[in-house]
Design a protein around this motif. Sequence first.
Motif, short mmCIF file in Angstrom:
data_model
loop_
_atom_site.label_atom_id
_atom_site.label_comp_id
_atom_site.label_asym_id
_atom_site.label_seq_id
_atom_site.Cartn_x
_atom_site.Cartn_y
_atom_site.Cartn_z
N PRO A 76 0.56 5.05 6.60
CA PRO A 76 -0.39 4.13 7.59
C PRO A 76 0.47 3.16 8.43
CG PRO A 76 -0.77 4.13 5.23
CD PRO A 76 0.52 5.19 5.30
N LEU A 77 0.19 2.81 9.48
CA LEU A 77 0.74 2.10 10.34
C LEU A 77 0.72 0.67 10.13
CD1 LEU A 77 -0.35 3.65 13.93
CD2 LEU A 77 1.88 3.95 12.86
N GLN A 78 1.78 -0.07 10.08
CA GLN A 78 1.85 -1.50 9.55
C GLN A 78 1.58 -2.58 10.80
OE1 GLN A 78 2.22 -2.33 6.22
NE2 GLN A 78 2.26 -0.04 5.82
N THR A 79 0.95 -3.63 10.45
CA THR A 79 0.90 -4.21 11.55
C THR A 79 1.96 -5.12 12.02
OG1 THR A 79 -1.40 -4.89 10.62
CG2 THR A 79 -0.68 -6.50 12.24
N LEU A 80 2.23 -4.97 13.35
CA LEU A 80 3.46 -5.56 13.91
C LEU A 80 3.39 -7.04 13.88
CD1 LEU A 80 3.88 -3.22 16.89
CD2 LEU A 80 5.08 -3.11 14.90
#
Length: 438
Positions: A321-325
């Motif tokens: 999953p892409l982590q929030t930047l």
Amino acid sequence: MAPLLLSRLQGLLNDALAETPPGRAVWIALSGGLDSCLLLALSADVCKQADRPLRAVHINHGLQAAAQTFERHCRMLCERFNVPLTVVNVAVDTQGDGIEGAARNARYEAFFATVPPGDALWLAQHQDDQAETFLLAALRGSGLRGLAGMPFRREAHGITLMRPWLSVNRAQLEAAAHSLALTWCDDPTNSDIRLDRNRLRHRVLPAIRERWPAAAAALANSTEHASETDTLLGEYAQEELQTLLVNSQYIDATALGEFSRPRQRLLVRTYCHQESLPTPPQKRLESLLDQLTAKADAEVCVEWPGAQARLWRQRLYLMAPLQTLPPWSVSWDGQAPLETPLGPLGWQVAPSQAGTQDFRSTQRLQVTWRQGGEVMQLVGRGRRDLKRLLQEAEVPPWERGRLVVISQADACIGVVRPPAQLLCQAEGVVFTRQASPA
């Protein structure tokens, strides 16, 4: 009988030792129960004869009053056999998992954090444990990999996990322990039939054995057949997967869609396993495969715990999953190594004309995430929208907001995808790779 039994158990440990990397230590997962105490006692002799270092690790879950009793017994036993012991206290988070699953997850996380890469961890599970695992998997509707049970050997987090006694039943281990006058702790929770494994152990398997005395051996044998078949399928799938992978980045969704649904499932699961991603639950997997024929400009995203699949331009990406930047913006001289929240920038930049004032003075650069609306002056092409340039470079939409934009006086002069992939650069500057640290 006892000498022959002990000789057999030691022989299995010697076989496991032969598969342990030379010169590396053997660790015993020591709970304090009968099985692991016997494993420690016999491994001490086997490793001493082979001049191989032996250590033990005890995980204190802190879930019951007897936890400290187990720890004290493990310390006493390790002193008796002169084996160094590491005790790890863990906190078991039961949110979303049953107590059995949560404790197991915490235990293995502690193993991986404690045992050094290259060493081997021996576990004392036996034939009866394997039979229980098979039944639990079948009752949960597991596929072939679940029915394969616990492997004799597997590599994980840089260490080798081995279960030397999967072919031995618990009655044999108990007889061997008594012949050595060995002491151990009985876990009071083992009689709690509210727990699934305990209910199988105390209620279901005894009834099965009454009719089929060799049931445990037969069920364990079924796990071996399932494991062998799963391994063979995995090997074939790995070969086939290579024909579908493009640049080791994504799967050709059009080609995948031409296969039968069972082969599609196998290939997706194989790729997830290869990339150490959790495999999708059945409904999620079917939802994903249903969308393989989505329009080229569609942006499909199917998520499940620990992973996600994205489909774009007939390319299937399987990833974590892409982590929030986090918000991020820095001033940069163009030369010093620069670390971004996604990894090193990996480049340095300077004006292309000799003698031009560099960026270490008043013309320092601004580095931040892509915001949208940026324009870049390209050699021979004039001003171009960065959005169009990223489309031409076939950067997936979900990656475009995760790019690092380097600007000088509000003019975009370069775009990097961390770590270290330069996507485009403006006229008048030269990007060179940052030298790797010695």
